[in-house]
Design a protein around this motif. Sequence first.
Motif, PDB file in Angstrom:
ATOM      1  N   VAL A 140       0.830  -1.210   0.000  1.00  0.00           N
ATOM      2  CA  VAL A 140       0.000   0.000   0.000  1.00  0.00           C
ATOM      3  C   VAL A 140       0.864   1.260   0.000  1.00  0.00           C
ATOM      4  CG1 VAL A 140      -1.630   1.336   1.397  1.00  0.00           C
ATOM      5  CG2 VAL A 140      -1.988  -1.110   1.053  1.00  0.00           C
ATOM      6  N   THR A 141       1.948   1.257   0.738  1.00  0.00           N
ATOM      7  CA  THR A 141       2.771   2.467   0.838  1.00  0.00           C
ATOM      8  C   THR A 141       3.847   2.552  -0.242  1.00  0.00           C
ATOM      9  OG1 THR A 141       4.290   1.408   2.400  1.00  0.00           O
ATOM     10  CG2 THR A 141       2.431   2.648   3.327  1.00  0.00           C
ATOM     11  N   SER A 142       4.040   1.531  -1.037  1.00  0.00           N
ATOM     12  CA  SER A 142       5.112   1.569  -2.038  1.00  0.00           C
ATOM     13  C   SER A 142       4.837   2.585  -3.137  1.00  0.00           C
ATOM     14  CB  SER A 142       5.321   0.185  -2.645  1.00  0.00           C
ATOM     15  OG  SER A 142       4.178  -0.202  -3.385  1.00  0.00           O
ATOM     16  N   ASP A 143       3.588   2.983  -3.391  1.00  0.00           N
ATOM     17  CA  ASP A 143       3.280   3.985  -4.408  1.00  0.00           C
ATOM     18  C   ASP A 143       3.808   5.360  -4.027  1.00  0.00           C
ATOM     19  OD1 ASP A 143       0.027   2.618  -5.267  1.00  0.00           O
ATOM     20  OD2 ASP A 143       2.031   2.123  -5.977  1.00  0.00           O
ATOM     21  N   ASN A 144       3.996   5.624  -2.763  1.00  0.00           N
ATOM     22  CA  ASN A 144       4.452   6.930  -2.305  1.00  0.00           C
ATOM     23  C   ASN A 144       5.971   7.063  -2.338  1.00  0.00           C
ATOM     24  OD1 ASN A 144       1.811   7.590  -1.826  1.00  0.00           O
ATOM     25  ND2 ASN A 144       1.873   6.929   0.309  1.00  0.00           N
ATOM     26  N   LYS A 145       6.672   5.981  -2.549  1.00  0.00           N
ATOM     27  CA  LYS A 145       8.134   6.027  -2.567  1.00  0.00           C
ATOM     28  C   LYS A 145       8.616   6.409  -3.956  1.00  0.00           C
ATOM     29  CE  LYS A 145       8.645   2.439   0.889  1.00  0.00           C
ATOM     30  NZ  LYS A 145       9.092   1.080   1.139  1.00  0.00           N
ATOM     31  N   PRO A 146       9.598   7.306  -4.061  1.00  0.00           N
ATOM     32  CA  PRO A 146      10.142   7.609  -5.393  1.00  0.00           C
ATOM     33  C   PRO A 146      10.883   6.395  -5.937  1.00  0.00           C
ATOM     34  CG  PRO A 146      11.417   8.708  -3.690  1.00  0.00           C
ATOM     35  CD  PRO A 146      10.229   8.068  -3.007  1.00  0.00           C
ATOM     36  N   ALA A 147      10.809   6.212  -7.228  1.00  0.00           N
ATOM     37  CA  ALA A 147      11.492   5.082  -7.863  1.00  0.00           C
ATOM     38  C   ALA A 147      12.998   5.284  -7.767  1.00  0.00           C
ATOM     39  CB  ALA A 147      11.068   4.973  -9.318  1.00  0.00           C
ATOM     40  N   ALA A 148      13.720   4.206  -7.773  1.00  0.00           N
ATOM     41  CA  ALA A 148      15.178   4.279  -7.686  1.00  0.00           C
ATOM     42  C   ALA A 148      15.713   5.037  -8.896  1.00  0.00           C
ATOM     43  CB  ALA A 148      15.762   2.880  -7.625  1.00  0.00           C
ATOM     44  N   GLY A 149      16.535   6.031  -8.659  1.00  0.00           N
ATOM     45  CA  GLY A 149      17.112   6.816  -9.745  1.00  0.00           C
ATOM     46  C   GLY A 149      16.117   7.749 -10.403  1.00  0.00           C
ATOM     47  N   ALA A 150      15.049   8.106  -9.704  1.00  0.00           N
ATOM     48  CA  ALA A 150      14.010   8.952 -10.300  1.00  0.00           C
ATOM     49  C   ALA A 150      14.496  10.373 -10.525  1.00  0.00           C
ATOM     50  CB  ALA A 150      12.770   8.965  -9.405  1.00  0.00           C
ATOM     51  N   GLY A 151      15.525  10.793  -9.853  1.00  0.00           N
ATOM     52  CA  GLY A 151      16.069  12.131 -10.091  1.00  0.00           C
ATOM     53  C   GLY A 151      15.514  13.144  -9.113  1.00  0.00           C
ATOM     54  N   ASP A 152      15.488  14.372  -9.553  1.00  0.00           N
ATOM     55  CA  ASP A 152      15.103  15.491  -8.718  1.00  0.00           C
ATOM     56  C   ASP A 152      13.601  15.523  -8.492  1.00  0.00           C
ATOM     57  OD1 ASP A 152      15.163  17.819  -7.285  1.00  0.00           O
ATOM     58  OD2 ASP A 152      15.551  19.121  -9.001  1.00  0.00           O
ATOM     59  N   HIS A 153      13.193  15.463  -7.231  1.00  0.00           N
ATOM     60  CA  HIS A 153      11.768  15.452  -6.873  1.00  0.00           C
ATOM     61  C   HIS A 153      11.101  16.770  -7.247  1.00  0.00           C
ATOM     62  CE1 HIS A 153       8.230  14.126  -4.791  1.00  0.00           C
ATOM     63  NE2 HIS A 153       8.261  15.162  -3.978  1.00  0.00           N
ATOM     64  N   GLU A 154      11.764  17.895  -6.982  1.00  0.00           N
ATOM     65  CA  GLU A 154      11.169  19.199  -7.307  1.00  0.00           C
ATOM     66  C   GLU A 154      10.998  19.377  -8.814  1.00  0.00           C
ATOM     67  OE1 GLU A 154      14.121  20.001  -5.021  1.00  0.00           O
ATOM     68  OE2 GLU A 154      12.826  19.724  -3.281  1.00  0.00           O
ATOM     69  N   LYS A 155      11.943  18.872  -9.585  1.00  0.00           N
ATOM     70  CA  LYS A 155      11.837  18.973 -11.045  1.00  0.00           C
ATOM     71  C   LYS A 155      10.649  18.159 -11.552  1.00  0.00           C
ATOM     72  CE  LYS A 155      14.525  18.341 -15.260  1.00  0.00           C
ATOM     73  NZ  LYS A 155      15.783  17.841 -15.824  1.00  0.00           N
ATOM     74  N   ALA A 156      10.442  16.986 -10.988  1.00  0.00           N
ATOM     75  CA  ALA A 156       9.310  16.152 -11.391  1.00  0.00           C
ATOM     76  C   ALA A 156       7.983  16.847 -11.070  1.00  0.00           C
ATOM     77  CB  ALA A 156       9.380  14.796 -10.695  1.00  0.00           C
ATOM     78  N   ILE A 157       7.908  17.491  -9.921  1.00  0.00           N
ATOM     79  CA  ILE A 157       6.689  18.218  -9.561  1.00  0.00           C
ATOM     80  C   ILE A 157       6.480  19.394 -10.498  1.00  0.00           C
ATOM     81  CG2 ILE A 157       5.645  19.693  -7.791  1.00  0.00           C
ATOM     82  CD1 ILE A 157       6.899  17.846  -5.699  1.00  0.00           C
ATOM     83  N   ALA A 158       7.538  20.122 -10.806  1.00  0.00           N
ATOM     84  CA  ALA A 158       7.420  21.272 -11.710  1.00  0.00           C
ATOM     85  C   ALA A 158       6.939  20.845 -13.090  1.00  0.00           C
ATOM     86  CB  ALA A 158       8.765  21.993 -11.813  1.00  0.00           C
ATOM     87  N   GLN A 159       7.363  19.697 -13.564  1.00  0.00           N
ATOM     88  CA  GLN A 159       6.908  19.214 -14.867  1.00  0.00           C
ATOM     89  C   GLN A 159       5.436  18.844 -14.837  1.00  0.00           C
ATOM     90  OE1 GLN A 159       9.657  16.039 -15.718  1.00  0.00           O
ATOM     91  NE2 GLN A 159      11.015  17.367 -16.885  1.00  0.00           N
ATOM     92  N   ARG A 160       4.971  18.296 -13.710  1.00  0.00           N
ATOM     93  CA  ARG A 160       3.567  17.909 -13.621  1.00  0.00           C
ATOM     94  C   ARG A 160       2.637  19.101 -13.511  1.00  0.00           C
ATOM     95  NH1 ARG A 160       5.630  13.831 -10.110  1.00  0.00           N
ATOM     96  NH2 ARG A 160       4.937  15.034  -8.319  1.00  0.00           N
ATOM     97  N   ILE A 161       3.103  20.201 -12.927  1.00  0.00           N
ATOM     98  CA  ILE A 161       2.214  21.350 -12.722  1.00  0.00           C
ATOM     99  C   ILE A 161       2.546  22.528 -13.620  1.00  0.00           C
ATOM    100  CG2 ILE A 161       1.695  20.710 -10.353  1.00  0.00           C
ATOM    101  CD1 ILE A 161       3.629  22.914  -9.435  1.00  0.00           C
ATOM    102  N   GLN A 162       3.275  22.275 -14.706  1.00  0.00           N
ATOM    103  CA  GLN A 162       3.625  23.376 -15.605  1.00  0.00           C
ATOM    104  C   GLN A 162       2.372  23.965 -16.234  1.00  0.00           C
ATOM    105  OE1 GLN A 162       6.039  22.151 -18.855  1.00  0.00           O
ATOM    106  NE2 GLN A 162       4.767  20.408 -19.355  1.00  0.00           N
ATOM    107  N   LYS A 163       2.465  25.232 -16.587  1.00  0.00           N
ATOM    108  CA  LYS A 163       1.314  25.899 -17.184  1.00  0.00           C
ATOM    109  C   LYS A 163       1.050  25.350 -18.574  1.00  0.00           C
ATOM    110  CE  LYS A 163       4.257  29.799 -18.402  1.00  0.00           C
ATOM    111  NZ  LYS A 163       4.509  31.193 -18.214  1.00  0.00           N
ATOM    112  N   VAL A 164      -0.219  25.348 -18.935  1.00  0.00           N
ATOM    113  CA  VAL A 164      -0.642  24.778 -20.204  1.00  0.00           C
ATOM    114  C   VAL A 164      -0.527  25.794 -21.319  1.00  0.00           C
ATOM    115  CG1 VAL A 164      -2.580  23.754 -21.433  1.00  0.00           C
ATOM    116  CG2 VAL A 164      -2.181  23.175 -19.056  1.00  0.00           C
ATOM    117  N   GLY A 165      -0.829  27.018 -21.051  1.00  0.00           N
ATOM    118  CA  GLY A 165      -0.785  28.057 -22.073  1.00  0.00           C
ATOM    119  C   GLY A 165      -0.334  29.360 -21.457  1.00  0.00           C
TER     120      GLY A 165
END
Length: 186
Positions: A46-71
């Motif tokens: 149940v809790t494994s979904d909350n763990k970052p994958a091994a070698g996933a890189g920068d957490h803040e960069k991943a968040i910024a990519q997910r919430i980038q502006k559309v237009g």
Amino acid sequence: MSANDHTTAHEEDHSGPIKTPKQLLLAVFFSFVVPIFAIIALVYYVTSDNKPAAGAGDHEKAIAQRIQKVGMVEIRDANRPLKPGSEVFAAQCAACHATGVAGAPKLGDAAAWGPRIGTGYAALLNSALKGKGAMGPQGGGDFDDVEIGKAVVHMANAAGGKFAEPQKAAAPAGTVAAAPVAAPAK
């Protein structure tokens, strides 16, 4: 059947799978250990979904990519004077048309421009605005469509074309210009 046989048969009917104290200890041990491991495995799952994958890189960069502006909204001055075709050519078109990169006809090359000029201004403008071959669309870029048209005329006329330079269209019919309001008479 004797009384002794009857007692032995009766004991066999009520006996279980555990016949020795060792079997009893193993049964009690596994009845506690197996559920504990099952709970640990469920919690991990149940809790494994909350763990970052091994070698996933920068957490803040991943968040910024997910919430980038559309237009985005760009505000331009619609009343600015139009730039001449030669200036638009120098800024937008010269990178390819001055050197002939990727098969672009060079400025002033009558042999390369001749068949294109034969298709007419509308076809040339359409190719410039929407893109053709390796040339990307120029419409909606830094320049107004009329300015792109002026650059098309500049290039075509440099190779022998006789196109008139396009002008910005007048305000559409039905648009009322604001008139000065007269001061009330005293």
